[in-house]
Design a protein around this motif. Sequence first.
Motif, PDB file in Angstrom:
ATOM      1  N   LEU A 180     -17.670 -10.086  56.366  1.00 37.82           N
ATOM      2  CA  LEU A 180     -18.447 -10.720  57.081  1.00 37.82           C
ATOM      3  C   LEU A 180     -19.801 -11.258  56.410  1.00 37.82           C
ATOM      4  O   LEU A 180     -20.475 -10.550  55.573  1.00 37.82           O
ATOM      5  CB  LEU A 180     -19.034  -9.935  58.442  1.00 37.82           C
ATOM      6  CG  LEU A 180     -19.743 -10.776  59.331  1.00 37.82           C
ATOM      7  CD1 LEU A 180     -18.618 -11.588  60.050  1.00 37.82           C
ATOM      8  CD2 LEU A 180     -19.988  -9.612  60.708  1.00 37.82           C
ATOM      9  N   LYS A 181     -20.106 -12.683  56.652  1.00 33.69           N
ATOM     10  CA  LYS A 181     -21.302 -13.299  55.787  1.00 33.69           C
ATOM     11  C   LYS A 181     -22.541 -13.431  56.864  1.00 33.69           C
ATOM     12  O   LYS A 181     -23.621 -13.633  56.595  1.00 33.69           O
ATOM     13  CB  LYS A 181     -20.710 -14.651  55.232  1.00 33.69           C
ATOM     14  CG  LYS A 181     -19.987 -14.716  54.165  1.00 33.69           C
ATOM     15  CD  LYS A 181     -20.345 -13.782  52.932  1.00 33.69           C
ATOM     16  CE  LYS A 181     -19.057 -13.791  52.020  1.00 33.69           C
ATOM     17  NZ  LYS A 181     -19.666 -12.864  50.808  1.00 33.69           N
ATOM     18  N   SER A 186     -34.284 -35.683  80.636  1.00 37.32           N
ATOM     19  CA  SER A 186     -33.017 -35.337  79.644  1.00 37.32           C
ATOM     20  C   SER A 186     -32.162 -34.151  79.656  1.00 37.32           C
ATOM     21  O   SER A 186     -32.753 -33.407  80.335  1.00 37.32           O
ATOM     22  CB  SER A 186     -33.662 -35.530  77.981  1.00 37.32           C
ATOM     23  OG  SER A 186     -34.393 -34.425  77.904  1.00 37.32           O
ATOM     24  N   GLU A 187     -30.898 -34.326  79.233  1.00 37.86           N
ATOM     25  CA  GLU A 187     -30.205 -33.169  79.123  1.00 37.86           C
ATOM     26  C   GLU A 187     -30.659 -31.938  78.237  1.00 37.86           C
ATOM     27  O   GLU A 187     -31.550 -32.271  77.340  1.00 37.86           O
ATOM     28  CB  GLU A 187     -28.606 -33.576  78.721  1.00 37.86           C
ATOM     29  CG  GLU A 187     -28.068 -34.530  79.502  1.00 37.86           C
ATOM     30  CD  GLU A 187     -27.657 -33.867  80.891  1.00 37.86           C
ATOM     31  OE1 GLU A 187     -27.267 -32.624  81.020  1.00 37.86           O
ATOM     32  OE2 GLU A 187     -27.569 -34.578  82.088  1.00 37.86           O
ATOM     33  N   PRO A 188     -30.301 -30.813  78.535  1.00 40.37           N
ATOM     34  CA  PRO A 188     -30.882 -29.647  77.670  1.00 40.37           C
ATOM     35  C   PRO A 188     -30.673 -29.750  76.392  1.00 40.37           C
ATOM     36  O   PRO A 188     -29.247 -30.351  76.081  1.00 40.37           O
ATOM     37  CB  PRO A 188     -30.024 -28.292  78.213  1.00 40.37           C
ATOM     38  CG  PRO A 188     -29.949 -28.531  79.645  1.00 40.37           C
ATOM     39  CD  PRO A 188     -29.694 -30.318  79.708  1.00 40.37           C
ATOM     40  N   SER A 189     -31.199 -29.512  75.445  1.00 43.93           N
ATOM     41  CA  SER A 189     -30.866 -29.488  73.768  1.00 43.93           C
ATOM     42  C   SER A 189     -30.153 -28.298  73.567  1.00 43.93           C
ATOM     43  O   SER A 189     -30.432 -27.096  74.065  1.00 43.93           O
ATOM     44  CB  SER A 189     -32.237 -29.655  73.012  1.00 43.93           C
ATOM     45  OG  SER A 189     -32.930 -28.499  73.368  1.00 43.93           O
ATOM     46  N   ILE A 190     -29.412 -28.500  72.581  1.00 48.85           N
ATOM     47  CA  ILE A 190     -28.629 -27.458  71.955  1.00 48.85           C
ATOM     48  C   ILE A 190     -29.465 -26.587  70.586  1.00 48.85           C
ATOM     49  O   ILE A 190     -29.849 -27.669  69.660  1.00 48.85           O
ATOM     50  CB  ILE A 190     -27.200 -27.781  71.316  1.00 48.85           C
ATOM     51  CG1 ILE A 190     -26.408 -28.526  72.477  1.00 48.85           C
ATOM     52  CG2 ILE A 190     -26.473 -26.792  70.701  1.00 48.85           C
ATOM     53  CD1 ILE A 190     -26.328 -27.544  73.705  1.00 48.85           C
ATOM     54  N   SER A 191     -29.837 -25.525  70.604  1.00 51.09           N
ATOM     55  CA  SER A 191     -30.372 -24.788  69.562  1.00 51.09           C
ATOM     56  C   SER A 191     -29.514 -23.942  69.000  1.00 51.09           C
ATOM     57  O   SER A 191     -28.477 -23.306  69.572  1.00 51.09           O
ATOM     58  CB  SER A 191     -31.543 -23.981  70.049  1.00 51.09           C
ATOM     59  OG  SER A 191     -32.561 -24.869  70.755  1.00 51.09           O
ATOM     60  N   THR A 192     -29.504 -23.822  67.500  1.00 48.63           N
ATOM     61  CA  THR A 192     -28.787 -23.003  66.693  1.00 48.63           C
ATOM     62  C   THR A 192     -29.392 -21.925  65.893  1.00 48.63           C
ATOM     63  O   THR A 192     -30.566 -22.058  65.671  1.00 48.63           O
ATOM     64  CB  THR A 192     -27.727 -23.901  65.980  1.00 48.63           C
ATOM     65  OG1 THR A 192     -28.450 -24.587  65.066  1.00 48.63           O
ATOM     66  CG2 THR A 192     -26.926 -24.619  66.871  1.00 48.63           C
ATOM     67  N   ALA A 193     -28.928 -20.920  65.620  1.00 45.25           N
ATOM     68  CA  ALA A 193     -29.517 -19.976  64.495  1.00 45.25           C
ATOM     69  C   ALA A 193     -28.508 -19.181  63.768  1.00 45.25           C
ATOM     70  O   ALA A 193     -27.429 -19.220  64.330  1.00 45.25           O
ATOM     71  CB  ALA A 193     -30.408 -18.949  65.336  1.00 45.25           C
ATOM     72  N   TYR A 194     -28.716 -19.020  62.545  1.00 45.80           N
ATOM     73  CA  TYR A 194     -27.750 -18.349  61.763  1.00 45.80           C
ATOM     74  C   TYR A 194     -28.500 -16.657  61.541  1.00 45.80           C
ATOM     75  O   TYR A 194     -29.643 -16.685  61.085  1.00 45.80           O
ATOM     76  CB  TYR A 194     -27.620 -18.946  60.360  1.00 45.80           C
ATOM     77  CG  TYR A 194     -26.757 -18.000  59.198  1.00 45.80           C
ATOM     78  CD1 TYR A 194     -25.510 -18.064  59.289  1.00 45.80           C
ATOM     79  CD2 TYR A 194     -27.359 -17.298  58.244  1.00 45.80           C
ATOM     80  CE1 TYR A 194     -24.792 -17.312  58.671  1.00 45.80           C
ATOM     81  CE2 TYR A 194     -26.676 -16.782  57.442  1.00 45.80           C
ATOM     82  CZ  TYR A 194     -25.290 -16.702  57.603  1.00 45.80           C
ATOM     83  OH  TYR A 194     -24.583 -15.869  56.635  1.00 45.80           O
ATOM     84  N   LEU A 195     -27.413 -15.954  61.628  1.00 47.18           N
ATOM     85  CA  LEU A 195     -28.058 -14.342  61.492  1.00 47.18           C
ATOM     86  C   LEU A 195     -27.395 -13.693  60.734  1.00 47.18           C
ATOM     87  O   LEU A 195     -26.216 -13.827  60.408  1.00 47.18           O
ATOM     88  CB  LEU A 195     -27.985 -13.609  63.079  1.00 47.18           C
ATOM     89  CG  LEU A 195     -28.716 -14.146  64.223  1.00 47.18           C
ATOM     90  CD1 LEU A 195     -28.329 -13.587  65.480  1.00 47.18           C
ATOM     91  CD2 LEU A 195     -30.211 -14.281  64.100  1.00 47.18           C
ATOM     92  N   PRO A 196     -27.991 -12.729  59.869  1.00 45.00           N
ATOM     93  CA  PRO A 196     -27.216 -12.023  58.665  1.00 45.00           C
ATOM     94  C   PRO A 196     -26.598 -11.126  59.638  1.00 45.00           C
ATOM     95  O   PRO A 196     -26.381 -10.665  60.501  1.00 45.00           O
ATOM     96  CB  PRO A 196     -28.522 -11.199  58.203  1.00 45.00           C
ATOM     97  CG  PRO A 196     -29.608 -11.059  59.249  1.00 45.00           C
ATOM     98  CD  PRO A 196     -29.435 -12.475  59.794  1.00 45.00           C
ATOM     99  N   PRO A 197     -25.363 -10.465  58.724  1.00 47.38           N
ATOM    100  CA  PRO A 197     -24.274  -9.620  59.234  1.00 47.38           C
ATOM    101  C   PRO A 197     -24.769  -8.347  59.656  1.00 47.38           C
ATOM    102  O   PRO A 197     -23.855  -7.896  60.711  1.00 47.38           O
ATOM    103  CB  PRO A 197     -23.339  -9.371  58.133  1.00 47.38           C
ATOM    104  CG  PRO A 197     -23.944  -9.651  57.033  1.00 47.38           C
ATOM    105  CD  PRO A 197     -24.983 -10.638  57.070  1.00 47.38           C
ATOM    106  N   SER A 198     -25.811  -7.857  59.540  1.00 49.99           N
ATOM    107  CA  SER A 198     -26.503  -6.532  60.027  1.00 49.99           C
ATOM    108  C   SER A 198     -27.228  -6.833  61.413  1.00 49.99           C
ATOM    109  O   SER A 198     -27.980  -5.799  61.801  1.00 49.99           O
ATOM    110  CB  SER A 198     -27.487  -6.092  59.032  1.00 49.99           C
ATOM    111  OG  SER A 198     -28.523  -7.084  58.783  1.00 49.99           O
TER     112      SER A 198
END
Length: 493
Positions: free
Chosen positions: A426-427, A443-455
């Motif tokens: 896993l990365k 307006s429509e809700p916006s999409i938020s994203t996040a990258y998390l470490p495997p731990s």
Amino acid sequence: MKSFWLRCVFIFVTLQRSFRQTTGLPDTELNCCEGDILLLLDSSGSVTTFEFFRILSFVANLLHPFTLGRGHVRVALLQVGTNPHLEFSLDVHSNQESLLRALQSVHQLQGDTNTKAAIELAQRLLLEAEGDVPKVLLWLTDGVQPGDVERAMSELKAWGVYVLIVSTIHGNYQVLQRVATPPLESHLYSVDMDSIDIITDELREAIIKIIRAERLSVVHLTSHSAVLQWRHVLAADSGSYELRYKAVGEPHAEKTMVLSSSSSQAELTQLQPDTTYTAFLRPESNQRLFSTLSVKFTTLPDVLSPAEVTLSDPGPRQIRVSWGPLQPAQVQRYTLEYGAIPSGQVHTVNVNNQKSTVFLTDLEPGTRYLITVSALHLDGKERAMSVRACTQEEARPALSDLQLALIDRPEGNEVQASWQTNTEGLKGFWVSWERKTSPNSQSEPSISTAYLPPSTPSVRLTHLAPNSRVCVSPVYSSGRGDGICCTAKTNIG
């Protein structure tokens, strides 16, 4: 309804005319042959009425010249339907008039195409039939749904029954060519029912070659050998057979074999590949004079192993390598070499001349390999063949048990997302959610994203839109894996 009855009347009139034409054929019966012919007739509902009676008319024309009865040609008819139906057995008809009347009175069964059950009955009929004569199964079918027939047909052929097939152009040709007895060009026909008569003479000649009373035939052929077979004509201890053979164009290289009166076949060995030979068989007896039988054949071209390399049973860390033909009499040993492309370590496996397959393990997943099989022949020559193989990607573990816990805040739009997964390879994790816009925004809700470490198998998400979709996906070096999505039931602030 009126058009249906008009069509039926047309079919009846057409086929009656065809049967009358059969009756009017010249009465020149063939006394050349002795054998049993079992007609396996597809009588199921998949065959149209026109096709069914067209085939019956074709059969009448096909068999008309033969002399019928014991000591000549015996004919039986077995219909294929939901259950097989024996219309008449081998010893019923001893003349053409009787056979023709029987064919004219056959009624179609309709129902399912249970060919397998019919072939099993055909096995019993042919193998229990009296007399050591050639046996032919002539399968007349639309071929659309042949069913699971390959094993039963193989058993018939192993017992010496010749399988000939006439199918409509809509038949499953791949299955039919596997069950017909070679050569296919004279034993398997795919025709339009309107033009079926064009194959009558050719098919009849193919049958005559099989059931001709006196013949010398080649039943097995390789590049260096041939097996010849003939019918018994000598009584026990009443004489012998003299078999002579030579390559065409080499009259001084003739070889002779003397065989006992009980012999019915002989194997010729140490032949030259891709060479035409003639063989002559003369039965010698002090009781009567027999004709000399002859046959001409050409040995197969010499094929050095390995001529083909195939791959099977692939997996992330394994693959099976097979090759052929297996030639233990010509090969000292086989060597298999394999390595990852482009510059992986080369591994070597030595294989004895009795094996033609190796199961490779401990390979790297998702990797291309170059595999080379080489054979060291007894004459010192070496032949090699290479193929490329690719191992499968290892299955990437999916997420499980995504849970969203509402955090007790006045706004009521925060959740704690947590999940479980296998961390091998896993990365990290990719998280997305719908974020709440400003109160006055339309307006429509916006999409938020996040990258998390495997731990980090959990995260707190804030400012979620009402009923926001929260998605979490695992990330591997080869890409993003399957994720899980849930709906967050937040309070509207």
